[in-house]
Design a protein around this motif. Structure first.
Motif, PDB file in Angstrom:
ATOM      1  N   ALA A   2     103.264   1.075 -23.342  1.00 33.03           N
ATOM      2  CA  ALA A   2     102.145   2.008 -21.267  1.00 33.03           C
ATOM      3  C   ALA A   2     103.940   1.252 -20.349  1.00 33.03           C
ATOM      4  CB  ALA A   2     101.055   1.758 -20.433  1.00 33.03           C
ATOM      5  N   VAL A   3     103.362   2.263 -19.211  1.00 34.71           N
ATOM      6  CA  VAL A   3     104.230   1.765 -17.583  1.00 34.71           C
ATOM      7  C   VAL A   3     103.693   2.109 -16.957  1.00 34.71           C
ATOM      8  CG1 VAL A   3     106.334   3.477 -17.160  1.00 34.71           C
ATOM      9  CG2 VAL A   3     105.759   3.569 -18.944  1.00 34.71           C
ATOM     10  N   MET A  59      85.131   8.943 -21.696  1.00 32.72           N
ATOM     11  CA  MET A  59      87.086   8.045 -21.437  1.00 32.72           C
ATOM     12  C   MET A  59      87.100   7.342 -22.884  1.00 32.72           C
ATOM     13  SD  MET A  59      88.843   9.859 -19.569  1.00 32.72           S
ATOM     14  CE  MET A  59      90.239   9.026 -20.026  1.00 32.72           C
ATOM     15  N   HIS A  63      90.690   6.772 -23.949  1.00 32.54           N
ATOM     16  CA  HIS A  63      91.011   6.476 -22.769  1.00 32.54           C
ATOM     17  C   HIS A  63      92.683   6.193 -23.086  1.00 32.54           C
ATOM     18  CE1 HIS A  63      93.165   3.814 -19.398  1.00 32.54           C
ATOM     19  NE2 HIS A  63      92.830   4.925 -19.196  1.00 32.54           N
ATOM     20  N   PRO A  64      93.645   7.731 -22.981  1.00 33.60           N
ATOM     21  CA  PRO A  64      94.997   7.143 -23.644  1.00 33.60           C
ATOM     22  C   PRO A  64      95.939   5.393 -22.953  1.00 33.60           C
ATOM     23  CG  PRO A  64      94.790   8.791 -21.836  1.00 33.60           C
ATOM     24  CD  PRO A  64      93.957   7.712 -21.729  1.00 33.60           C
ATOM     25  N   GLY A  65      95.269   4.711 -22.097  1.00 32.47           N
ATOM     26  CA  GLY A  65      95.724   3.012 -21.394  1.00 32.47           C
ATOM     27  C   GLY A  65      94.205   2.105 -22.704  1.00 32.47           C
ATOM     28  N   LYS A  69      91.763  -1.423 -21.116  1.00 36.59           N
ATOM     29  CA  LYS A  69      91.752  -1.580 -19.981  1.00 36.59           C
ATOM     30  C   LYS A  69      91.159  -0.274 -18.596  1.00 36.59           C
ATOM     31  CE  LYS A  69      96.832  -2.131 -19.589  1.00 36.59           C
ATOM     32  NZ  LYS A  69      97.629  -2.478 -21.196  1.00 36.59           N
ATOM     33  N   LEU A  70      90.433   0.050 -19.586  1.00 33.61           N
ATOM     34  CA  LEU A  70      89.593   1.193 -19.072  1.00 33.61           C
ATOM     35  C   LEU A  70      88.458   1.071 -18.406  1.00 33.61           C
ATOM     36  CD1 LEU A  70      88.779   4.513 -18.200  1.00 33.61           C
ATOM     37  CD2 LEU A  70      87.455   4.350 -20.839  1.00 33.61           C
ATOM     38  N   THR A  73      88.186  -1.378 -14.838  1.00 34.34           N
ATOM     39  CA  THR A  73      88.377  -0.557 -14.107  1.00 34.34           C
ATOM     40  C   THR A  73      87.456  -1.863 -12.686  1.00 34.34           C
ATOM     41  OG1 THR A  73      88.036   1.508 -15.251  1.00 34.34           O
ATOM     42  CG2 THR A  73      88.220   1.297 -13.582  1.00 34.34           C
ATOM     43  N   PHE A  89      93.934   5.677  -8.592  1.00 36.08           N
ATOM     44  CA  PHE A  89      94.862   6.138  -9.437  1.00 36.08           C
ATOM     45  C   PHE A  89      96.066   6.001  -9.009  1.00 36.08           C
ATOM     46  CE2 PHE A  89      90.999   8.254 -11.250  1.00 36.08           C
ATOM     47  CZ  PHE A  89      91.058   7.718 -12.450  1.00 36.08           C
ATOM     48  N   ALA A  95      98.987   2.357 -13.944  1.00 34.08           N
ATOM     49  CA  ALA A  95     100.040   3.665 -15.110  1.00 34.08           C
ATOM     50  C   ALA A  95      99.420   4.311 -15.077  1.00 34.08           C
ATOM     51  CB  ALA A  95      99.057   3.137 -15.890  1.00 34.08           C
ATOM     52  N   HIS A  96      99.494   5.328 -14.053  1.00 37.15           N
ATOM     53  CA  HIS A  96      98.420   6.889 -13.717  1.00 37.15           C
ATOM     54  C   HIS A  96      99.738   7.704 -13.385  1.00 37.15           C
ATOM     55  CE1 HIS A  96      95.006   4.471 -14.722  1.00 37.15           C
ATOM     56  NE2 HIS A  96      94.835   5.346 -15.261  1.00 37.15           N
ATOM     57  N   PHE A  97      99.665   9.095 -13.635  1.00 37.31           N
ATOM     58  CA  PHE A  97     100.825   9.790 -13.047  1.00 37.31           C
ATOM     59  C   PHE A  97      99.395  10.818 -12.304  1.00 37.31           C
ATOM     60  CE2 PHE A  97     102.203  10.731 -18.301  1.00 37.31           C
ATOM     61  CZ  PHE A  97     102.846  10.013 -17.562  1.00 37.31           C
ATOM     62  N   THR A 100      96.704  12.897 -12.475  1.00 36.26           N
ATOM     63  CA  THR A 100      95.248  11.972 -12.398  1.00 36.26           C
ATOM     64  C   THR A 100      94.911  11.831 -11.249  1.00 36.26           C
ATOM     65  OG1 THR A 100      96.298  11.293 -14.855  1.00 36.26           O
ATOM     66  CG2 THR A 100      94.817  10.400 -13.896  1.00 36.26           C
ATOM     67  N   PHE A 127      90.356  15.882 -16.784  1.00 38.63           N
ATOM     68  CA  PHE A 127      91.942  15.207 -16.813  1.00 38.63           C
ATOM     69  C   PHE A 127      92.710  15.821 -18.201  1.00 38.63           C
ATOM     70  CE2 PHE A 127      89.468  12.206 -14.840  1.00 38.63           C
ATOM     71  CZ  PHE A 127      90.145  11.463 -13.835  1.00 38.63           C
ATOM     72  N   HIS A 130      92.781  15.025 -22.005  1.00 40.23           N
ATOM     73  CA  HIS A 130      92.248  13.051 -22.010  1.00 40.23           C
ATOM     74  C   HIS A 130      90.649  12.701 -22.243  1.00 40.23           C
ATOM     75  CE1 HIS A 130      96.479  12.184 -22.055  1.00 40.23           C
ATOM     76  NE2 HIS A 130      97.120  12.819 -20.824  1.00 40.23           N
TER      77      HIS A 130
HETATM   78  C1  HEM Z   1      87.675   5.357 -14.641  1.00 44.48           C
HETATM   79  C2  HEM Z   1      89.188   4.836 -14.789  1.00 44.48           C
HETATM   80  C3  HEM Z   1      90.408   5.408 -16.100  1.00 44.48           C
HETATM   81  C4  HEM Z   1      89.866   6.306 -15.772  1.00 44.48           C
HETATM   82  C5  HEM Z   1      89.274   8.117 -15.309  1.00 44.48           C
HETATM   83  C6  HEM Z   1      91.160   6.456 -16.517  1.00 44.48           C
HETATM   84  C7  HEM Z   1      91.942   8.002 -16.966  1.00 44.48           C
HETATM   85  C8  HEM Z   1      93.463   8.156 -17.435  1.00 44.48           C
HETATM   86  C9  HEM Z   1      93.639   9.452 -17.997  1.00 44.48           C
HETATM   87  C10 HEM Z   1      93.506  10.747 -17.668  1.00 44.48           C
HETATM   88  C11 HEM Z   1      94.928   9.003 -18.487  1.00 44.48           C
HETATM   89  C12 HEM Z   1      96.344   9.723 -18.703  1.00 44.48           C
HETATM   90  C13 HEM Z   1      96.973  10.305 -18.205  1.00 44.48           C
HETATM   91  C14 HEM Z   1      97.482   9.075 -17.602  1.00 44.48           C
HETATM   92  O1  HEM Z   1      98.544   8.847 -17.790  1.00 44.48           O
HETATM   93  O2  HEM Z   1      97.264   9.538 -16.518  1.00 44.48           O
HETATM   94  C15 HEM Z   1      95.256   7.158 -18.161  1.00 44.48           C
HETATM   95  C16 HEM Z   1      96.650   6.388 -19.248  1.00 44.48           C
HETATM   96  C17 HEM Z   1      96.846   5.498 -19.106  1.00 44.48           C
HETATM   97  N1  HEM Z   1      95.389   4.548 -18.699  1.00 44.48           N
HETATM   98 FE1  HEM Z   1      93.781   5.094 -17.346  1.00 44.48          FE
HETATM   99  N2  HEM Z   1      92.532   5.134 -16.524  1.00 44.48           N
HETATM  100  C18 HEM Z   1      90.961   4.269 -16.083  1.00 44.48           C
HETATM  101  C19 HEM Z   1      91.385   3.223 -15.786  1.00 44.48           C
HETATM  102  C20 HEM Z   1      92.055   2.509 -15.930  1.00 44.48           C
HETATM  103  C21 HEM Z   1      92.749   1.216 -15.788  1.00 44.48           C
HETATM  104  C22 HEM Z   1      92.112   0.130 -15.101  1.00 44.48           C
HETATM  105  C23 HEM Z   1      94.120   1.011 -16.393  1.00 44.48           C
HETATM  106  C24 HEM Z   1      94.815  -0.136 -16.242  1.00 44.48           C
HETATM  107  C25 HEM Z   1      94.111  -2.062 -16.205  1.00 44.48           C
HETATM  108  C26 HEM Z   1      94.515   1.810 -17.189  1.00 44.48           C
HETATM  109  C27 HEM Z   1      95.512   2.022 -18.123  1.00 44.48           C
HETATM  110  C28 HEM Z   1      95.826   2.435 -18.138  1.00 44.48           C
HETATM  111  C29 HEM Z   1      97.262   3.327 -18.950  1.00 44.48           C
HETATM  112  C30 HEM Z   1      98.429   1.713 -18.928  1.00 44.48           C
HETATM  113  C31 HEM Z   1      97.788   4.473 -19.978  1.00 44.48           C
HETATM  114  C32 HEM Z   1      98.666   5.581 -20.331  1.00 44.48           C
HETATM  115  C33 HEM Z   1     100.027   5.016 -19.878  1.00 44.48           C
HETATM  116  C34 HEM Z   1     101.119   5.657 -20.328  1.00 44.48           C
HETATM  117  O3  HEM Z   1     100.558   7.170 -21.028  1.00 44.48           O
HETATM  118  O4  HEM Z   1     101.673   5.295 -20.484  1.00 44.48           O
HETATM  119  N3  HEM Z   1      93.482   2.714 -16.855  1.00 44.48           N
HETATM  120  N4  HEM Z   1      94.300   6.753 -17.675  1.00 44.48           N
END
Ligand code: HEM
Length: 141
Positions: A2-3, A59, A63-65, A69-70, A73, A89, A95-97, A100, A127, A130
């Protein structure tokens, strides 16, 4: 792998500073209530994003991460503030685009523009493929 990079976060989409219309009263949710919804034992999973409490149960399996990780939060050190419930975000190393953060920002705007008694009604944020979260209210300050 993951980035996690500075160019992902986009502060312009942060929903924290959106102003609340005078007539709107969001449900105010305590820290304890959020902690009780920890995704374990069949409980829903609630998380805080930009100060808004969301139900992120949907999610948990998508959750893709990853789930681990989720589930971090709401932990201190996740998000730019260093404090618990500080996740965004749009701030800090992220990590999020930008899309998002933008989708979430639009969801919060729709939530604040809602009408309902005694509280603003929940709003769903999707999203792309996802998954989704449901905005429930504001975290008690
Ligand atoms: C309610 C909390 C969260 C939601 C709704 C959420 C949602 C998402 C969504 C929709 C994506 C795919 C689109 C994107 O990359 O922007 C994603 C990817 C990711 N998220 Fe989250 N996220 C949450 C919390 C977190 C947290 C706390 C972390 C890290 C500590 C995390 C780490 C990642 C990673 C590593 C990816 C993959 C990025 C990649 O493809 O390189 N997320 N998340």
């Amino acid at each position: 792998m993951a980035v996690v990079s500075d160019d992902h976060a986009h502060e312009r989409f942060c929903a924290e500073g959106l102003s609340l219309p005078a007539s709107a009263s969001p449900r105010v949710i305590t820290h304890d209530e959020v902690r009780q919804h920890n995704g374990r034992g069949g409980e829903n999973f609630w998380a805080v994003v930009d100060g808004y409490v969301v139900d992120a149960t949907d999610m948990v399996n998508s959750h893709p991460g990853g789930l681990k990780k989720l589930l971090t939060t709401d932990a201190a050190g996740v998000g730019a503030s260093g404090k618990a419930f500080g996740f965004s975000f749009t701030r800090g190393r992220n990590a999020h685009f930008p899309q998002t953060g933008k989708s979430f920002h639009e969801g919060v705007q729709a939530f604040l523009n809602g009408r309902g008694e005694p509280f603003l009604p929940p709003v769903e944020v999707t999203f792309s493929s996802h998954g989704k979260v449901v905005i429930l209210g504001r975290l008690q300050s």
